[in-house]
Design an enzyme around this catalytic site. Structure first.
Site, PDB file in Angstrom:
ATOM      1  CB  SER A  18      29.194 -31.649 -43.719  1.00 46.08           C
ATOM      2  OG  SER A  18      30.461 -31.335 -43.288  1.00 46.08           O
ATOM      3  N   GLY A  20      29.650 -31.411 -36.776  1.00 42.32           N
ATOM      4  CA  GLY A  20      29.814 -30.169 -35.748  1.00 42.32           C
ATOM      5  C   GLY A  20      28.534 -29.413 -35.531  1.00 42.32           C
ATOM      6  CE1 TYR A 158      40.136 -20.739 -32.529  1.00 43.70           C
ATOM      7  CE2 TYR A 158      39.655 -18.479 -31.473  1.00 43.70           C
ATOM      8  CZ  TYR A 158      39.287 -19.875 -32.163  1.00 43.70           C
ATOM      9  OH  TYR A 158      38.105 -20.158 -32.483  1.00 43.70           O
ATOM     10  CE  LYS A 164      34.857 -17.939 -35.154  1.00 41.29           C
ATOM     11  NZ  LYS A 164      33.618 -18.457 -36.263  1.00 41.29           N
TER      12      LYS A 164
END
Lengths: 254, 189
Positions: A18, A20, A158, A164
């Site tokens: 939605s 970025g 983070y 990731k």
């Protein structure tokens, strides 16, 4: 337009799209002829943005489907895949862009929060792939995961970066598993991008505002690499993570 | 107690930040509005509004909600159970923190996910005012008692020009929780 970067009549599902980078990937896919599935998690401003984006695609003559779904929840993923199946009948390109995480250092993070980080950014991603497989056609397709430099470089508070890194390993691993289905899988590791998520980073890393614009990568630059990886031009690239950061991670001194 | 910045001025800035973040009309924003329920705010939008308020007043808003601080200070599970429901202690704390008249029916319990909806325009103004209240009497740089503001939002020292200093939002929550604990022993097992 006929050419290697052309997605006419193909279906692209972009999770967390939605706003970025996700919304930019939607725009680029739609501009090159793809039918797009826009996905968002929470009702509120994301819902409005997703609807606006769909209207924008439709106004330009494209086809867009909007589906609310939290990819960390099994029933939501089932509904997402069922809706895509009913509307388009297939998925040619699955873009794993959705992410969600707390920002806390190790001494403050709670066990529950670590579970959430894993569910949203690892388990949910793998299950999205698994549950989308039956929608890929005989001739296969592509999967692209959106990673970030946190996978390899330290960023304050983070824990998402750890997931990731896990997903970059998963991309390498599952690209082989998916070979027999003719599905190619790669990742794009983005540098510093000034989207809404940048506001999160800025809370913990005040000096980030001083980073030269020339070292900030744009959502369009990330998105065009994703589309390249979805094209036949990238057929020889498999299980890789392509860093798109304007060279930021090459630098020891800024 | 600082009187340079009024609650009216803070409300004006909260409205401005909300308008810029959500691109809605200013007259849609009422004091009693819940940001989540009435205005459609999401977690990322809160960061946007917080950032704009931080820039406007030279303050640091809390990064974490007070129930998260409870979990960190008094142990995981103190405020939120494994299913994401607020504990009795957390519900009690809500009634201390907020005007009980503005709280939903807590007898059925409350999910952590429902908690952000309790944040209203009024409570946002209060939070900013609380942080502004921490302005020390004297300037830490030069020792003068000469705070002033020229634009109604940024406090500076009239003597040396240094920026006003404030306790950050997270520290303020921790101080408040320690005070609640000292007064009520709520978190003593």
């Amino acid at each position: 337009m006929e050419g290697p970067l052309e997605f006419n009549n193909q279906v692209a599902l972009i999770t967390g799209s939605s706003r970025g980078i996700g919304s930019t990937i939607v725009r680029q896919f739609a501009a090159l002829g793809a039918q797009v599935v826009i996905n968002y998690r929470s009702s509120g401003s994301s819902a409005n943005k997703a609807q606006d984006l769909a209207q924008e695609v439709q106004a330009a003559g494209g086809r867009a489907l909007v589906v609310q779904a939290d990819i960390s929840l099994r029933e939501d993923r089932t509904r997402l895949m069922d809706t895509v199946k009913q509307t388009f009948g297939r998925i040619d390109h699955l873009i794993l862009n959705a992410a969600r995480a707390v920002f806390k250092p190790l001494d403050r993070i709670l066990e529950r929060e670590i579970h959430q980080v894993v569910e949203n950014n690892f388990t949910g991603q793998l299950m999205t792939i698994k549950e989308a497989l039956h929608l890929f056609p005989e001739q296969g397709g592509t999967i692209v995961f959106l990673s970030s430099l946190g996978s390899r470089l330290y960023t304050p508070a983070y824990p998402l970066g750890l997931m990731k890194a896990a997903m970059e390993a998963a991309v390498r691993h599952y690209s082989e598993v998916l070979r027999s289905r003719r599905i190619n899988m790669n990742a794009v590791c983005g540098g510093i991008v000034k989207t809404d998520s940048f506001k999160v980073l800025r809370q913990y890393w005040e000096k980030i505002e001083a980073l030269p614009e020339a070292l900030c990568v744009s959502p369009d630059e990330i998105a065009s690499t994703v589309l390249f990886l979805c094209s036949p031009m990238a057929a020889g690239i498999r299980g890789q993570t392509i860093v798109v950061d304007r060279g930021l991670s090459n630098m020891l001194y800024i | 107690m600082q009187t340079l910045i009024t609650p009216e001025k803070v409300l004006e800035e909260v409205r401005k930040a909300t308008v810029e973040t959500l691109r809605i009309k200013e007259d849609q924003i009422q004091l009693a509005n819940s940001f989540v329920k009435d205005l459609g705010l999401e977690s990322l939008d809160f960061l946007d509004i917080n950032y704009r308020l931080e820039q406007a007043f030279g303050i640091k808003m809390a990064r974490h909600f007070f129930l998260e601080h409870v979990e960190e200070m008094f142990g995981e599970g103190t405020a939120i159970d494994p299913r994401g429901k607020l504990t009795e202690k957390a519900l009690k704390l809500l009634t201390i923190r907020y005007d009980p008249n503005n709280l939903p029916d807590l007898s059925k319990g409350l999910d952590m996910d429902e908690v952000p909806a309790l944040i209203t325009v009024q409570s946002m103004v209060d939070v900013v005012m609380d942080i502004l209240e921490t302005l020390p009497e004297k300037c830490p740089s030069c020792g003068a008692s000469a705070w002033k503001t020229e634009d109604g939002t940024h406090i500076i020292c009239g003597q040396c020009g240094a920026d006003g200093v404030f306790t950050n939002g997270d520290e303020l929550i921790k101080e408040w929780l320690n005070k609640v604990q000292a007064d009520t022993k709520l978190f003593t097992a």
